[in-house]
Design an enzyme around this catalytic site. Structure first.
Site, PDB file in Angstrom:
ATOM      1  N   GLU B 277      49.539  24.251 -19.303  1.00 21.26           N
ATOM      2  CA  GLU B 277      50.882  24.753 -19.598  1.00 21.26           C
ATOM      3  C   GLU B 277      51.409  24.154 -20.899  1.00 21.26           C
ATOM      4  OE1 GLU B 277      53.330  26.153 -16.047  1.00 21.26           O
ATOM      5  OE2 GLU B 277      54.331  24.310 -16.624  1.00 21.26           O
ATOM      6  N   GLU B 280      49.743  25.919 -23.675  1.00 21.77           N
ATOM      7  CA  GLU B 280      50.314  27.269 -23.791  1.00 21.77           C
ATOM      8  C   GLU B 280      51.664  27.225 -24.509  1.00 21.77           C
ATOM      9  OE1 GLU B 280      51.060  29.094 -19.996  1.00 21.77           O
ATOM     10  OE2 GLU B 280      51.563  31.042 -20.888  1.00 21.77           O
ATOM     11  N   CYS B 297      54.932  27.293 -11.206  1.00 20.79           N
ATOM     12  CA  CYS B 297      54.342  26.580 -10.071  1.00 20.79           C
ATOM     13  C   CYS B 297      54.892  27.038  -8.731  1.00 20.79           C
ATOM     14  CB  CYS B 297      54.623  25.078 -10.152  1.00 20.79           C
ATOM     15  SG  CYS B 297      54.228  24.362 -11.719  1.00 20.79           S
ATOM     16  N   SER B 317      54.969  31.347 -17.705  1.00 21.36           N
ATOM     17  CA  SER B 317      53.672  30.792 -18.076  1.00 21.36           C
ATOM     18  C   SER B 317      52.597  31.564 -17.313  1.00 21.36           C
ATOM     19  CB  SER B 317      53.622  29.317 -17.682  1.00 21.36           C
ATOM     20  OG  SER B 317      52.286  28.885 -17.630  1.00 21.36           O
ATOM     21  N   LYS B 356      53.777  29.522  -0.164  1.00 24.54           N
ATOM     22  CA  LYS B 356      52.372  29.327  -0.507  1.00 24.54           C
ATOM     23  C   LYS B 356      51.468  30.178   0.374  1.00 24.54           C
ATOM     24  CE  LYS B 356      52.709  26.304  -3.858  1.00 24.54           C
ATOM     25  NZ  LYS B 356      52.255  26.647  -5.217  1.00 24.54           N
ATOM     26  N   GLU B 359      51.395  33.302  -1.398  1.00 25.42           N
ATOM     27  CA  GLU B 359      50.698  33.162  -2.678  1.00 25.42           C
ATOM     28  C   GLU B 359      49.170  33.221  -2.508  1.00 25.42           C
ATOM     29  OE1 GLU B 359      50.952  29.318  -4.646  1.00 25.42           O
ATOM     30  OE2 GLU B 359      50.963  30.267  -6.605  1.00 25.42           O
ATOM     31  N   GLU B 364      45.562  39.192  -7.350  1.00 25.26           N
ATOM     32  CA  GLU B 364      45.373  38.940  -8.786  1.00 25.26           C
ATOM     33  C   GLU B 364      44.940  37.495  -9.070  1.00 25.26           C
ATOM     34  OE1 GLU B 364      48.175  39.790  -7.296  1.00 25.26           O
ATOM     35  OE2 GLU B 364      49.946  38.776  -8.097  1.00 25.26           O
ATOM     36  N   CYS B 502      60.357  21.053  -4.509  1.00 28.75           N
ATOM     37  CA  CYS B 502      59.436  21.155  -3.365  1.00 28.75           C
ATOM     38  C   CYS B 502      59.749  20.167  -2.245  1.00 28.75           C
ATOM     39  CB  CYS B 502      58.011  20.929  -3.831  1.00 28.75           C
ATOM     40  SG  CYS B 502      57.583  21.892  -5.280  1.00 28.75           S
TER      41      CYS B 502
END
Lengths: 157, 576
Positions: B277, B280, B297, B317, B356, B359, B364, B502
């Site tokens: 990151e 990037e 994240c 990102s 999660k 996720e 993808e 989190c």
């Protein structure tokens, strides 16, 4: 299709002041124009966007008020008054007559989408109890014969 | 500000005018039971369990304002009997088969029954099985719902997802969703804040502990576990340890005893995330790419963005979350290094998060048709497994993670708190840009729990990075509206879907409102992570992680390189 919904909602919101406090009149107007006495999910989503409230808030209002519905209803919305005054002078019999004549239970709509049978809180027609409201018209002092007439007139169109 | 003096149970207390009786009592150290109340979020007086006598009349303490000279009694016979009656009426419509409820021993209603001394009631009835899966992450059982409205208001006011709603009114009212639709059809972000704010067992995550037990029992599978930073800050609470106790070593020991072949740390992948990151971001700044760049994240945030800000997807990102980077690396580099067929590897992740679970199923994210992570469980589910295995958690020795993929830095462990990803990135960026090993690694400007924060950080002489942070849906909207308007002057933004980051995720141990009124849970859990960072004296910067260095030298070659793009980066979808 999306554009149609957007325009319809934008128009209703503009008419009532484009503010979240106008949620109720906006929903009533859109329901009136739906032709099926209900607020569709698409309309509700667009109203939430337009008035900057969450979709959940719109849904709560739609399901809270007996005047609004989240499910399609018939062309004629029959609302039998279940207030105290009507209850003591024949609400139960009136409800049975409508159930029998229409072959419907409360909350049901007939197959051709013509009638929906519902009950409502007091509509202020205690002087002519037992009363019923069909769309925006109130009918009182009802007998079985009158109930038949009310239905057949509307069946005939 | 005008103040009001009143007496509560014969104690004098002075509070600002407009304070509720409940808040005044809490200030005076007098406990009044509550159920539907959530400070600042749900103050509606609907459950009525907080009734008190105020000037001899019965009032609900959570909404009744104090007045000068008011005399409040919270425990008279009249009050106690009323509360008992109210409690009986609440459980008259509650499926009280407590012994087979997920919230057994951590239920606000159950505790209340004990406190009020209710041992018989004429109103209990039995219920048919009503559990229904309403999304890939959330399960509800309306027979246990007490219509307190906490989930609805949190979804609406805190997260501004607004997908939960009451349906109907009066005795026919129940908690539902927008148009009674399955949550996966709606803009639900799977954050699980509805679960951690439910006082009873009406909402819970989709339990996948049985799936984990099944793979652990399968000799053909090589089962690897990874644990997110925030888990170690809260897992101990499930075993009676004080809030804010870091339990990293005991957690590693417990996982080994459960039978995982390798016990790895998502922190390793957090360090990799910073490499990817950070690179990037520098690339975007140098080459005029889309700015501000926003962290990726938090899977709750990603879905929030896809639904509500589809026009800003290019700002995100392209980095996968640490959880998925870890999975992708385990099934490629690690499999190669350890000589294991990647198809035999099962990656289980323990996350403070319900999103999660969603996720891990995103297509993808797959690499060569393989999922990065196979099963994602919450902190609560891990605690359940430890209890099922009869492991005495508090007596476990402190053990270490397994080598290489268990190696991490202080920068990684603070990923679990709002501001942590930003701080970790700044530590690395400042070193790279200045070409020095800077000694000052703490960036206090980006710490704290303020909902939206901004800072200007000089990362090298003459270059100031403008950064901003937001956590919790309503705060995120404020910041993202600014980005959308084109008026946001920032280079880099950190976003976390849950308020606090989190550590306060929807998969964390559930803390009752009563405890929350005494302890700031986010502050204590954050302290646990910052203390772990300070303990990691050797390496507090992601790029110094020796194993991460080796990973790049021997395998990935360079951040944002060809292999990184295949394994560690992704794209997003507009959801409208």
């Amino acid at each position: 299709m999306e554009g149609v919904v957007q325009n319809l909602v934008a128009e209703a919101c503009a008419k009532h002041g484009n503010d979240s406090s106008a949620l109720l009149p906006v929903l009533l107007e859109l329901q009136e124009r739906s032709g099926k006495h209900y607020v569709s999910r698409e309309i509700a989503e667009e109203v939430a966007r337009a008035l900057e409230v969450t979709p959940g808030q719109v849904f709560e209002v739609v399901t809270y008020f007996a005047a609004l519905s989240d499910k399609p209803r018939g062309k004629y919305l029959i609302q039998i008054c279940e207030s105290t005054a009507c209850s003591v002078v024949g609400y139960n019999a009136l409800l049975d007559w409508f159930k029998e004549e229409l072959g419907l239970e409360v909350g049901q709509t007939d197959a051709d989408g013509l009638f929906t049978l519902a009950t409502t809180h007091c509509i202020g027609a205690c002087d002519v109890a037992p009363a019923v409201r069909i769309n925006n018209e109130v009918f009182g002092n009802l007998t079985r014969e009158k109930v038949r007439e009310l239905i057949s007139e509307r069946r005939a169109g | 500000m005008s103040v009001v003096t009143l007496t509560i149970d014969n104690q004098q207390v002075t509070v600002p005018a407009g304070t509720t009786v409940l808040e005044a009592a809490r200030k005076a150290g007098v406990n009044i039971p509550t159920l539907c109340y959530l400070k600042g979020i749900n103050e509606v007086g609907s459950c009525r369990i907080c009734v008190v006598e105020a000037n001899k009349s019965i009032q609900t303490a959570c909404v009744h304002p104090v007045s000068e000279g008011m005399v409040v009694r919270t425990n008279t016979k009249r009050v106690r009997e009323l509360r008992k009656g109210i409690f009986e009426l609440i459980i008259a419509n509650h499926n009280a088969d407590c012994t087979i409820c997920a919230r057994n021993l951590n239920c606000e209603l159950q505790r209340l029954g004990k406190e009020l001394g209710v041992e018989t009631t004429p109103y209990l009835k039995s219920y048919p099985e009503e559990e229904e899966i309403v999304s890939p992450t959330i399960v509800r059982d309306n027979s246990r719902c007490i219509n307190c409205g906490r989930c609805v208001r949190v979804c609406d006011k805190v997260q501004e997802a607004g997908v939960l709603a009451f349906n109907g009114r009066s005795d026919k009212m129940f908690v539902s969703t927008f148009y009674d639709a399955p949550l996966e059809e709606l803009s639900c972000i799977n954050c699980g804040q509805c679960i951690v704010n439910c006082p009873v067992g009406a909402l819970k995550e989709k339990d996948q502990t049985a799936e984990v037990w099944a793979v652990l029992n399968d000799p053909a599978k090589y089962v690897i576990v990874q644990t997110a930073p925030a888990v170690r800050a809260a897992l101990g609470e499930e075993f009676g340890m004080p809030i804010g106790t870091p339990v990293t070593g005991k957690m590693a020991a417990a996982l080994r005893r459960l039978g995982f072949k390798k016990v790895f740390d998502t922190d390793f992948a957090a360090d990799v995330t910073i490499m990817e990151e950070g690179t990037e971001l520098l690339g975007r700044v140098e080459k005029g790419g889309v700015l501000p760049m926003i962290t990726s994240c938090s899977p709750g945030w990603i879905k929030f963005c896809e639904h509500n800000y589809p026009d800003l997807l290019d700002n995100l990102s392209t980095c996968k979350s640490p959880q998925n980077m870890m999975g992708a690396l385990l099934k490629s580099h690690y499999a190669e290094m350890a000589g294991i067929n990647p198809d035999d590897i099962v990656v289980v992740s323990v996350m403070p998060c319900t999103a999660k679970k969603f996720e891990v199923g995103r297509e993808e994210l797959e690499v060569d048709g393989r999922r990065d992570v196979d099963i994602s469980i919450t902190t609560r589910e891990l605690a359940k497994m430890i209890k099922q295995a009869d492991i005495d958690f508090t007596k476990l020795p402190d053990e270490k993670f397994d080598e290489f993929y268990g190696d991490s830095t202080g920068a990684a462990v603070i990923f679990g708190v709002t501001g942590g990803v930003m701080e970790a990135a700044l530590r690395t960026l400042a070193d790279i840009l200045s070409g020095k090993d800077l000694q000052n690694v703490e960036y206090h400007d980006v710490r704290g729990l303020e909902g939206v924060r901004e800072a200007e950080i000089e990362v090298k002489e003459g270059l100031k990075l403008k950064v901003a942070l937001a956590h919790g849906g309503s705060n995120i909207k404020k910041l993202m509206d600014q980005v959308r308007s084109g008026k946001a002057p920032y280079h880099f933004i950190e976003v976390m879907a849950c308020p606090g980051g989190c550590i306060m995720g929807g998969g964390q141990p559930i803390v009752s409102d009563q405890v929350r009124s005494e302890i700031d849970v986010a502050v204590e859990r954050a302290k646990a992570l910052y203390s772990e960072d300070e303990k990691a004296a050797e390496y507090r910067k992601s790029h110094q992680n020796p194993s991460v260095k080796r990973l790049y030298d021997e395998y990935l070659k360079e951040p944002n390189g060809h292999l990184s793009h295949k394994l560690l980066h992704t794209h997003y979808q507009k959801r409208g």
